[in-house]
Scaffold this motif. Structure first.
Motif, mmCIF file in Angstrom:
data_model
loop_
_atom_site.group_PDB
_atom_site.id
_atom_site.type_symbol
_atom_site.label_atom_id
_atom_site.label_comp_id
_atom_site.label_asym_id
_atom_site.label_seq_id
_atom_site.Cartn_x
_atom_site.Cartn_y
_atom_site.Cartn_z
ATOM 1 N N ARG A 83 -10.931 8.336 6.593
ATOM 2 C CA ARG A 83 -11.142 7.174 7.458
ATOM 3 C C ARG A 83 -9.937 6.870 8.343
ATOM 4 O O ARG A 83 -10.104 6.475 9.497
ATOM 5 C CB ARG A 83 -11.448 5.942 6.597
ATOM 6 C CG ARG A 83 -12.686 6.077 5.727
ATOM 7 C CD ARG A 83 -12.923 4.812 4.922
ATOM 8 N NE ARG A 83 -14.036 4.953 3.994
ATOM 9 C CZ ARG A 83 -14.430 4.008 3.143
ATOM 10 N NH1 ARG A 83 -13.784 2.855 3.116
ATOM 11 N NH2 ARG A 83 -15.459 4.229 2.335
ATOM 12 N N ILE A 84 -8.753 7.022 7.791
ATOM 13 C CA ILE A 84 -7.529 6.656 8.509
ATOM 14 C C ILE A 84 -6.669 7.902 8.660
ATOM 15 O O ILE A 84 -6.375 8.592 7.682
ATOM 16 C CB ILE A 84 -6.757 5.571 7.738
ATOM 17 C CG1 ILE A 84 -7.661 4.347 7.515
ATOM 18 C CG2 ILE A 84 -5.492 5.160 8.490
ATOM 19 C CD1 ILE A 84 -7.106 3.353 6.528
ATOM 20 N N SER A 85 -6.237 8.197 9.848
ATOM 21 C CA SER A 85 -5.515 9.445 10.110
ATOM 22 C C SER A 85 -4.131 9.430 9.468
ATOM 23 O O SER A 85 -3.522 8.369 9.274
ATOM 24 C CB SER A 85 -5.365 9.667 11.615
ATOM 25 O OG SER A 85 -4.442 8.744 12.172
ATOM 26 N N ARG A 86 -3.637 10.617 9.151
ATOM 27 C CA ARG A 86 -2.273 10.732 8.637
ATOM 28 C C ARG A 86 -1.287 10.154 9.643
ATOM 29 O O ARG A 86 -0.353 9.432 9.276
ATOM 30 C CB ARG A 86 -1.918 12.192 8.384
ATOM 31 C CG ARG A 86 -2.651 12.843 7.247
ATOM 32 C CD ARG A 86 -2.265 14.308 7.150
ATOM 33 N NE ARG A 86 -3.136 15.019 6.230
ATOM 34 C CZ ARG A 86 -3.143 16.335 6.098
ATOM 35 N NH1 ARG A 86 -2.308 17.075 6.821
ATOM 36 N NH2 ARG A 86 -3.969 16.908 5.233
ATOM 37 N N ALA A 87 -1.477 10.508 10.910
ATOM 38 C CA ALA A 87 -0.560 10.045 11.946
ATOM 39 C C ALA A 87 -0.530 8.520 12.009
ATOM 40 O O ALA A 87 0.529 7.904 12.181
ATOM 41 C CB ALA A 87 -0.962 10.614 13.303
ATOM 42 N N GLY A 88 -1.705 7.897 11.856
ATOM 43 C CA GLY A 88 -1.766 6.445 11.891
ATOM 44 C C GLY A 88 -1.033 5.820 10.725
ATOM 45 O O GLY A 88 -0.286 4.844 10.888
ATOM 46 N N SER A 89 -1.226 6.365 9.522
ATOM 47 C CA SER A 89 -0.541 5.831 8.347
ATOM 48 C C SER A 89 0.963 6.024 8.444
ATOM 49 O O SER A 89 1.744 5.119 8.112
ATOM 50 C CB SER A 89 -1.081 6.507 7.076
ATOM 51 O OG SER A 89 -2.418 6.143 6.830
#
Length: 274
Positions: free
Chosen positions: A216-222
């Motif tokens: 759901r949530i990208s690695r880059a975003g986290s």
């Protein structure tokens, strides 16, 4: 004037659970069904028997679609109470648990279900929905903290920690950024879109968890969200797995993190049921 009313009390296995309603809190803007002032339902877990002296307080923000007594709340609360001698409080987020859901809430939830059924990205729905709830929930949490610190077993000026799960992170980051009484925080993954600026204003110690294979949530975003924290002490905990596959040992890690910053544990840790 905020007033905390206890409505029920039970004790079991070293933990006292007290349900409460906080009244005198003005309803947030755009919340149909909660006009004027409304009661905020919550629960406070404490050591039993009472120690007779003030102890640290941990606030926990529950996830989207959950509520104040969700098993994830109960498990973490029991570990913090029996393992550390802390008090733990949770309130229902707007539109969750025992609180009415507005027409806008209902449409947001329906839009999320449509996106999930279609395999479409969730962020365009969840990010603005959670950001809107946070605008209302942050002052509610601050009013709750005001009232809880009037209790002799908690007291003013004592250590306060925060744990955010999902929606609880979306609410918790602006809360921690705005609330100087919170001394340490644990956050779970969330989309960074509406939270980066809040993270840049957080300077207290932070433990941040992310799932490497989050669908759901990208690695880059986290990683971008973790990087934005202005804290001198911040820890990134990365585990293999999907969004809902947080390992149980990370719950134990969060307790150790809070104990380090709020005060040393005073008892043996109990099993987690979250």
């Amino acid at each position: 004037m905020h007033t905390l009313h206890f409505t029920a009390e039970t004790s079991e296995d070293g933990v006292t659970q007290r349900d409460f309603v906080l009244t005198g809190v003005p309803a947030g803007p755009g919340t149909p069904g909660e006009s004027g002032t409304s009661g905020i339902p919550g629960v406070l877990w404490s050591p039993a028997p009472a120690t007779g002296r003030p102890a640290p307080l941990v606030l926990i923000g529950h996830g989207g679609g959950a509520h104040k007594k969700h098993p994830a709340m109960l498990g973490r609360a029991r570990l913090l109470v029996t393992g550390c001698g802390y008090h733990v409080a949770v309130i229902d987020a707007p539109g969750h648990g025992d609180r009415p859901r507005s027409a806008q809430d209902q449409e947001s939830v329906a839009a999320l279900r449509r996106a999930q059924a279609a395999g479409a990205p969730e962020a365009p729905v969840v990010v603005p929905y959670n950001a809107r709830l946070a605008v209302q929930a942050v002052p509610e949490w601050q009013a709750t903290l005001d009232a809880l610190q009037e209790l002799p077993e908690i007291g003013p000026g004592g250590p306060v920690g925060y744990v955010g799960i999902g929606l609880g992170t979306a609410i918790g980051m602006p809360l921690v950024a705005a609330e100087p009484r919170i001394a340490a925080a644990v956050f779970s993954p969330h989309w960074p879109d509406a939270l980066i600026e809040h993270a840049r204003r957080i300077t207290v110690p932070v433990e941040f968890g992310m799932q490497w294979d989050n669908e759901r949530i990208s690695r880059a975003g986290s990683l971008a969200l973790f990087d934005a924290f202005a804290s001198k002490e911040k820890s990134l905990h990365v585990n293999a797995g999907r969004h809902l596959e947080l390992p149980r040992f990370e719950i134990d890690s969060a307790v150790r993190f809070l104990a380090r910053h709020l005060g040393e544990p005073v008892g043996a840790a109990a099993a987690v049921t979250a």
